[in-house]
Design an enzyme around this catalytic site. Structure first.
Site, PDB file in Angstrom:
ATOM      1  N   HIS A 101      -2.004 -12.787  -2.316  1.00  0.00           N
ATOM      2  CA  HIS A 101      -3.077 -13.460  -1.593  1.00  0.00           C
ATOM      3  C   HIS A 101      -2.739 -14.904  -1.249  1.00  0.00           C
ATOM      4  CE1 HIS A 101      -6.319 -10.352  -2.961  1.00  0.00           C
ATOM      5  NE2 HIS A 101      -5.336  -9.827  -2.267  1.00  0.00           N
ATOM      6  N   HIS A 153       0.810  -1.212   0.000  1.00  0.00           N
ATOM      7  CA  HIS A 153       0.000   0.000   0.000  1.00  0.00           C
ATOM      8  C   HIS A 153       0.846   1.265   0.000  1.00  0.00           C
ATOM      9  CE1 HIS A 153      -4.210  -1.639   1.142  1.00  0.00           C
ATOM     10  NE2 HIS A 153      -3.531  -2.515   0.429  1.00  0.00           N
TER      11      HIS A 153
END
Length: 752
Positions: free
Chosen positions: A286, A92
């Protein structure tokens, strides 16, 4: 009488209605003066690159590895491992980068400051950075927050069994929020109405938009027609205010995997990722961790910037249960993808394709997906309770990899070929966290890969002897005798150097890519081909004599020689600094698609616009100046100098307020500030103007918005008055030369 009413101060400094409140469309010159010495606590001679080189890099990595499994009671680690949290933190930080203007990214540690530290997509990353503080405190200024955040993500991957591609340091911290980044004009968190609005502004000047908080809404679709074409406003690379990329529930909460795939392709593409890199990043990222949505979002308190002093910069206080561990609320989604969330594996893709999925909702009410018929139950561990087991789950954005017709074959190939996924993810992750670092000359550290990658805009090694001072003097003479005008030489050097972007350190004159596709074909560079042909002839003759100069050096040298001549013609002797050492890149070293985003759609320094835009020309000029790292005085003096030197695109006379073009005089400012001239618009859109003699009515000059703003805008006029004064001539020449040299050397990281 209350104690409050006794206070003699009703407001303190900086409060009250501001100029921006009164005149919201006013040019914001503050974006040119960010990150100066007044906000920087470091000593003037502090050299971060030097400090980083003294770092015990391996000891730091060992400390970071130990931290991964050192769970703290105040913020317990999921599955006993902080690795997934730190991957998200690094992702992020880097993932705010967008290729359109090069802004965003991990390069200066902006995740510590507003608005990023309070974005809805960054919930709980305040805790991640606090977990890192003891290590940052230990190593101090030898490692910046910007580097530490990214390195920690890399170490997290390695600690969970993944082999990374490498890591390079060199990201120096700043000490205040960026003001130049346009994140969108929505007024609420998670809003997306204006960036997809029918009447949206297609291009934005930097640093605009005010924000207020709005509670997160999960599982609720916004009332807009999603069947209409979704044209995301440039240069944005996120679908909603406060998100990094896409809404994981689907476009605006609509759980449609195919529609989600379109949003993913748009946003990841704007971060310079192709389809294979996108699939690899999602599938690789993920493979680890989980999302958090243990309860309704109304249990979560204010973000860090709005939280109370007693929380000490932390935000999102959670009153659900213990507020941490198994009761954590971050995105509102409660998804764990694999049975090995702290170990690298290919299970994410196996689960994605091996199960059939049905829509369900998280405890917070967010759309997510579970295997049909109860399959997979009991295969996934609980993050905090060893007695509990779960089925794997997926996000709408995960299912996009299976149902998008372009992503599906890539994802299936990665499922069947885990080694291909590992290599693709390693490379895409490295690109993600290094995309805004610029050329390899800025990279530091023992883990820098040997392989040069095309997206790094590689340059050949400078292995030729540099021209001597005598050689340089002889080359200047040849250039000035070539028949090329001062304006042609200056504008060509400017065209080469001014592609530089301080945001992601791309572009510039080094490499001489002005002669290559796509730059040679840009409308802004019309007329440079003739100059390049003449310079290549001079270069060939010089190099055939057993010496060497690169075309990149000669382009800059030619412009510099022209500036020297123009200054001499104005009565000022002296040399303009020129430092050789540039090299010439090949077409094979130049990614045409990647370089296309550097094309100037407008360059006020050359009075050029490619088309008509809804953003005013002076705001586009300001944007360009900020990307060139110019101050307001540098912007002002460059405009005045380039105009009188005749550097306008296509030989336009707009703004050439002088009777002696090609001479480095302060005539632009003297004549612009002349009250004997009255200006009136000559176009209905107020883009072009003419200045008439107040007495005779005769047209004396023509100009554009970019020209006239230096007499209209109060701050720019004040600067223009300095250079337009009778005692400002010497200062004008001195300051123009200094600003010229700065722009010509913006990409010379080999000298810094």
């Amino acid at each position: 009488m209350s104690n409050e009413s006794k206070c003699p101060f009703h407001q303190t400094a900086g409060g009250g209605t501001t100029n921006r409140d009164w005149w919201p469309d006013q040019l914001n010159l503050r974006i040119l003066h960010q990150h100066g010495t007044k906000s920087d606590p470091m000593d003037p001679d502090f050299d971060y690159a030097k400090a980083f080189k003294s770092l015990d890099f391996q000891a730091l990595k060992q400390d970071l590895t130990a931290l991964m499994t050192d769970s703290q009671d105040w913020w317990p680690a999921d599955f006993g491992h902080y690795g997934p949290l730190f991957i998200r933190m690094a992702w992020h930080s880097a993932g705010t980068y967008r290729i359109g203007d090069g802004r965003g990214g991990a390069g200066s540690g902006q995740q510590r400051f507003a608005p990023l530290n309070s974005w809805p997509d960054n919930v709980s990353l305040d805790k991640a950075r606090r977990l890192l503080w003891p290590i940052k405190q230990k190593y101090g200024n030898k490692i910046s927050w910007a580097d530490l955040i990214v390195l920690t993500g890399n170490v997290a991957l390695e600690s969970m069994g993944f082999k990374t591609f490498g890591f390079s340091g060199g990201r120096a911290d700043v000490w205040e929020p960026d003001e130049d980044v346009y994140w969108g004009s929505e007024k609420v968190w998670l809003g997306g109405d204006t960036r997809y609005g029918k009447d949206q502004v297609k291009a934005q000047a930097p640093g605009q938009g005010d924000l207020v908080a709005e509670p997160a809404k999960h599982g609720e679709e916004q009332n807009r027609d999603l069947s209409a074409e979704r044209n995301l406003e440039n240069p944005l690379a996120a679908v909603q205010m406060g998100l990094i990329y896409v809404n994981p529930e689907g476009p605006e909460g609509n759980p449609d995997p195919v529609a989600s795939g379109k949003d993913i392709r748009e946003t990841f593409g704007r971060m310079a990722m192709n389809d294979e890199e996108t699939v690899a990043l999602i599938a690789g990222g993920h493979a680890f961790g989980k999302t958090h949505g243990a309860g309704p979002a109304d249990n979560v308190g204010a973000e860090p910037e709005a939280a109370g002093l007693e929380l000490q910069g932390l935000g999102w206080a959670n009153k659900f249960g213990t507020g941490k561990g198994g009761d954590t609320i971050t995105s509102g989604l409660e998804v764990t993808w694999t049975s090995t969330p702290t170990q690298w594996s290919n299970e994410y893709l196996n689960n994605l394709f091996n199960f059939e999925w049905e829509l369900t909702k998280s405890p917070a009410g967010a759309h997510q997906w579970q295997p049909k018929e109860g399959k997979g139950a009991g295969t996934v561990p609980d993050a905090h309770d060893p007695s509990k087991r779960h089925a794997p789950s997926m996000l709408t954005s995960d299912l996009a990899l299976r149902f998008d017709p372009i992503y599906e074959p890539i994802a299936r190939r990665f499922k069947d070929n885990p080694d291909q996924l590992a290599d693709a993810f390693a490379r895409a992750w490295y690109k993600l966290i290094h995309r805004d670092m610029g050329p390899l000359a800025r990279y530091l550290g023992p883990e820098m890969p040997n392989e040069e990658l095309l997206w790094q805009d590689p340059l050949p090694k400078a292995d030729q002897p540099l021209p001597s001072e005598q050689d340089i003097a002889a080359l200047k003479t040849k250039v000035l005798a070539s028949g090329l005008s001062v304006g042609e030489l200056v504008s060509t050097a400017w065209a080469a150097a001014s592609t530089f972007r301080g945001s992601d350190k791309r572009g510039g004159a080094n490499g001489a890519r002005l002669r290559l596709a796509p730059q040679k074909d840009w409308p802004a560079n019309q007329g440079t081909g003739k100059v390049l042909a003449a310079l290549e002839q001079i270069q060939g003759e010089f190099n055939n004599g057993g010496k060497h100069i690169s075309l990149a050096d000669l382009i800059v040298l030619a412009g510099t020689a022209a500036v020297e001549k123009a200054a001499k013609d104005a009565g000022y002797a002296g040399n303009v600094q020129f430092r050789p050492g540039r090299v010439d890149a090949s077409q094979e070293q130049t990614d045409v698609e990647s370089f296309a985003v550097l094309e100037p759609l407008a360059d006020g320094f050359r009075n050029f616009t490619k088309a008509r835009y809804s953003v005013k020309a002076e705001k586009l000029l300001l944007d360009k100046a900020q990307l060139l790292t110019l101050t307001a005085p540098e912007l002002t003096v460059l405009i005045g100098g380039l105009r009188v030197l005749g550097a306008n695109h296509g030989g336009s006379k707009h703004g050439v307020f002088t009777d002696q073009p090609g001479t480095l005089s302060n005539d632009f400012f003297r004549n612009l500030l002349d009250m004997g001239v009255e200006w009136k618009a000559t176009s209905g859109d107020n883009e072009s103007f003419e200045g008439r003699d107040r007495k005779t009515g005769q047209v004396k000059w023509t100009g554009t918005r970019v020209d006239l703003v230096f007499g209209s805008h109060a701050q720019l006029r004040a600067l223009s008055e300095v250079y337009g004064s009778s005692d400002g001539k010497d200062k004008f020449v001195k300051d123009f030369v200094a600003a010229w040299v700065k722009v010509m050397e913006l990409d010379r990281f080999d000298l810094k």
